[in-house]
Design an enzyme around this catalytic site. Structure first.
Site, mmCIF file in Angstrom:
data_model
loop_
_atom_site.group_PDB
_atom_site.id
_atom_site.type_symbol
_atom_site.label_atom_id
_atom_site.label_comp_id
_atom_site.label_asym_id
_atom_site.label_seq_id
_atom_site.Cartn_x
_atom_site.Cartn_y
_atom_site.Cartn_z
ATOM 1 N N GLY A 1 -11.489 -10.251 13.007
ATOM 2 C CA GLY A 1 -12.468 -10.227 11.922
ATOM 3 C C GLY A 1 -11.795 -10.262 10.567
ATOM 4 O O GLY A 1 -11.238 -11.280 10.154
ATOM 5 N N THR B 1 -8.518 -5.682 9.076
ATOM 6 C CA THR B 1 -8.314 -4.390 8.407
ATOM 7 C C THR B 1 -8.093 -3.238 9.379
ATOM 8 O O THR B 1 -7.973 -2.089 8.939
ATOM 9 C CB THR B 1 -9.526 -4.048 7.518
ATOM 10 O OG1 THR B 1 -10.693 -3.953 8.343
ATOM 11 C CG2 THR B 1 -9.738 -5.096 6.444
ATOM 12 N N SER C 1 -13.290 -0.184 3.873
ATOM 13 C CA SER C 1 -12.777 -1.557 3.945
ATOM 14 C C SER C 1 -13.864 -2.606 3.802
ATOM 15 O O SER C 1 -13.620 -3.776 4.096
ATOM 16 C CB SER C 1 -12.083 -1.757 5.295
ATOM 17 O OG SER C 1 -13.027 -1.589 6.354
ATOM 18 N N THR D 1 -15.299 -1.411 16.652
ATOM 19 C CA THR D 1 -14.524 -0.180 16.476
ATOM 20 C C THR D 1 -15.397 1.057 16.343
ATOM 21 O O THR D 1 -14.877 2.156 16.168
ATOM 22 C CB THR D 1 -13.632 -0.275 15.230
ATOM 23 O OG1 THR D 1 -14.449 -0.563 14.079
ATOM 24 C CG2 THR D 1 -12.592 -1.371 15.386
ATOM 25 N N GLY E 1 -15.709 -8.819 25.448
ATOM 26 C CA GLY E 1 -16.278 -10.078 24.995
ATOM 27 C C GLY E 1 -16.143 -10.193 23.489
ATOM 28 O O GLY E 1 -15.615 -9.308 22.817
ATOM 29 N N TYR F 1 -10.104 13.332 7.167
ATOM 30 C CA TYR F 1 -8.998 12.397 6.971
ATOM 31 C C TYR F 1 -7.742 13.173 6.586
ATOM 32 O O TYR F 1 -7.785 14.029 5.698
ATOM 33 C CB TYR F 1 -9.299 11.441 5.813
ATOM 34 C CG TYR F 1 -9.846 10.101 6.178
ATOM 35 C CD1 TYR F 1 -9.006 9.003 6.352
ATOM 36 C CD2 TYR F 1 -11.213 9.894 6.293
ATOM 37 C CE1 TYR F 1 -9.518 7.748 6.642
ATOM 38 C CE2 TYR F 1 -11.730 8.650 6.583
ATOM 39 C CZ TYR F 1 -10.872 7.581 6.760
ATOM 40 O OH TYR F 1 -11.379 6.343 7.045
#
EC number: 2.5.1.26
Length: 554
Positions: free
Chosen positions: A122, A125, A192, A204, A264, A471
């Site tokens: 894609g 990122t 992103s 993801t 897929g 994070y």
């Protein structure tokens, strides 16, 4: 920072270099860049592939080394370091750009017939090595990177139903801009979003900064069309998109979300859309220490319909980094003092620069909703000893998220490696996990006798009833360090071990990819792992989609 994309672009950041040198106890020599003597990129050996045949099923095919390197890497520090240092990597044998679902089907059919592998691509990122090719010893077949970015159309919009059908290769920026032009928002804004794609978000299991209001990607995606090994995987009566809640159905959407390209290629998806909010505003609150900030965010998570679209809490290390990136001469703490004294003529107020933390807020909704959100935040701020310091600091903190990757890659030129890694943590173990993880990184860094000291900070980014997305940011100097990227990865791996030991989860929204796959044996029961592999075999018996991410890494 050059350009004009961000609020800091074109402005001098005089505080950054002194902050780095003071915080990390190293001297930065800006006249000596890393990688000046790097070797040429060495390709892994490739198997023969019929490029002309592949070209008939695509709008364009490339076998250039530059394109193949780009499509064989993502954006984690290991990927960037490997490219810049000239490390030998297995890269795709060719890159193909389909322009519609028929092209996708033809590419997969060719792969099946000629024993090729397919890895979807894609925006590039990912920070989990999801698009890296398996070593040739593991996967000797030719590998085709399928770049989805030419499949970027909005196929239809149903204003009445609040739905849109969109091809998976569209970038977040393009999707946001087009929907805004039509008077809608998609509600999904990951860090992103300028470059990442709808298909990547789905693959993801992504989450965005406005999750509080709009949900995660699994809440936004209502249906998918996927090109699998045996054709198109879709659900709907007579070709219609089945996009409502349906009991008893085999749910292809939930299986594909988080599948990381192993079942897929996602061709398109039906997503929820909302009318553009009437009002949008920012806010920020300073707290005397992290514990006060955590108690504040816990109460914010309980606000229900009055919760702001985004509420993020930066620890003191992050707060001081943000302060170093301010181009203005006045400090944030001075701004806080002025905010207080504008209401109270004389007051004794102290914020310790080594302890203070900052929460940034984004409000969205009708005027009434935003006003109610602000009142609720004001009440909770006062309850927990906070000081509201205005919209400009909140806006700057929100926008800083988009610039972190540039800062990391710039710092690599001057012998610094940095990376972020996220987790989900229950409220009950949050503070203990943060303390233990920071201490583990410091311990691992010291044990290796690395230069200076590491920078370790964290921030709370998404709030839930039961916990938060957390994070961590870890940065170290690698001047005169042999195998620097491998050393960094060892320390990051140790930090993830500590996170798991203290009740954190493997990933909140970055996915597992190859970087975190080794942890799955300790997380998935043997029966669950076997079920995952059997599902993969049912979808893809010849292993055409051979990225080997997550549960399918072995």
């Amino acid at each position: 920072m050059k350009g004009n994309r961000y609020s800091l672009s074109g402005k001098r950041l005089d505080g950054l270099l002194p902050f780095i040198e003071s915080e990390m106890m190293v001297k930065v020599d800006i006249s000596k860049e890393a990688f000046l003597d790097r070797c040429d990129f060495s390709e892994a050996s490739s198997q023969p592939i019929d490029v002309d045949l592949l070209g008939k099923a695509s709008s364009f095919v490339s076998i250039s080394v530059a394109e193949r390197i780009r499509h064989g890497t993502g954006h984690c520090q290991e990927d960037i370091y490997a490219i810049r240092s000239g490390e030998a990597l297995r890269i795709p044998d060719a890159v193909a750009w389909p322009i519609n679902e028929d092209h996708l089907c033809e590419i997969v059919s060719l792969a099946k017939a000629h024993l090729w592998c397919v890895i979807p691509f894609g925006g590039g990122t990912n920070v989990s090595q999801a698009t890296r090719c398996p070593p040739i010893q593991v996967e000797p077949r030719p590998i085709i990177s399928v770049d989805m970015t030419q499949m970027n159309r909005i196929l239809w919009v149903s204003e009445e139903n609040g739905l849109a059908h969109v091809e998976a290769g569209i970038t977040g920026r393009a999707l946001v801009e087009e929907m805004n032009r039509r008077g809608f928002t998609i509600g999904h804004e990951p860090d992103s979003y300028e470059f990442s794609t709808l298909g990547g978000w789905i693959a993801t299991k992504a989450s965005g900064m406005k999750r509080n209001k709009y949900g995660n990607i699994e809440d936004i995606v209502r249906g998918v069309r996927v090109v699998g090994a045996n054709g198109v995987l879709a659900h709907g009566y007579k070709g219609a998109n089945g996009c409502g809640r349906e009991a008893g159905s085999f749910d292809i959407t939930s299986l594909i979300i988080g599948s990381e390209g192993c079942l897929g290629v996602i061709g398109s998806a039906v997503i929820r859309i909302w009318r553009l909010p009437k009002k949008k505003d920012f806010g920020s609150v300073l707290f005397p220490d992290f514990e006060h900030g955590i108690r504040f965010t816990k109460n914010v998570s309980e606000l229900g319909r009055m919760i702001p679209a985004s509420c993020r809490l930066l620890d003191n290390e992050h707060f001081r980094l943000g302060h170093a990136l301010r181009p203005e001469s006045e400090s944030i703490i001075d701004t806080a003092k002025r905010a207080i004294t504008s209401f109270i003529a004389s007051i004794s107020f102290s914020l310790d620069p080594k302890k203070v933390v900052c929460a940034t807020i984004l409000y969205e909704g009708s005027s009434e909703e935003v006003n109610n959100q602000k009142k609720a935040i004001g009440r909770l701020s006062r309850m927990h000893g906070g000081v509201q310091v205005g919209a400009s600091i909140g806006r700057a903190g929100y926008e800083l998220t988009f610039m972190i990757a540039y800062l990391r890659d710039f710092a690599m030129s001057y012998h610094f490696l940095g990376e972020s890694f996220e987790t989900f943590v229950p409220w009950s173990g949050l503070l203990a996990l943060i303390t233990a993880t920071k201490e583990r990184i410091l311990k691992e860094h010291k044990a290796r006798d690395l230069p200076g000291k590491p920078f370790v900070g964290c921030r709370v980014t998404q709030l839930y009833h039961e916990g938060v997305c957390l994070y961590f940011y870890f940065c170290m100097s690698f001047k005169n360090v042999a195998s620097a990227s491998a050393v960094f990865t060892e320390i990051e791996h140790a930090a993830r071990e500590e996170i798991l030991e203290h009740g954190g989860l493997l990933s909140h929204h970055h996915g597992v990819g190859k970087v975190r796959s080794s942890f799955l044996q300790a997380i998935n029961s043997p029966a669950l792992q076997e079920a995952a592999l059997l599902t993969k075999h049912a979808f893809d018996p010849e292993n055409i989609f051979a990225a080997r991410n997550g549960a399918y890494a072995s």
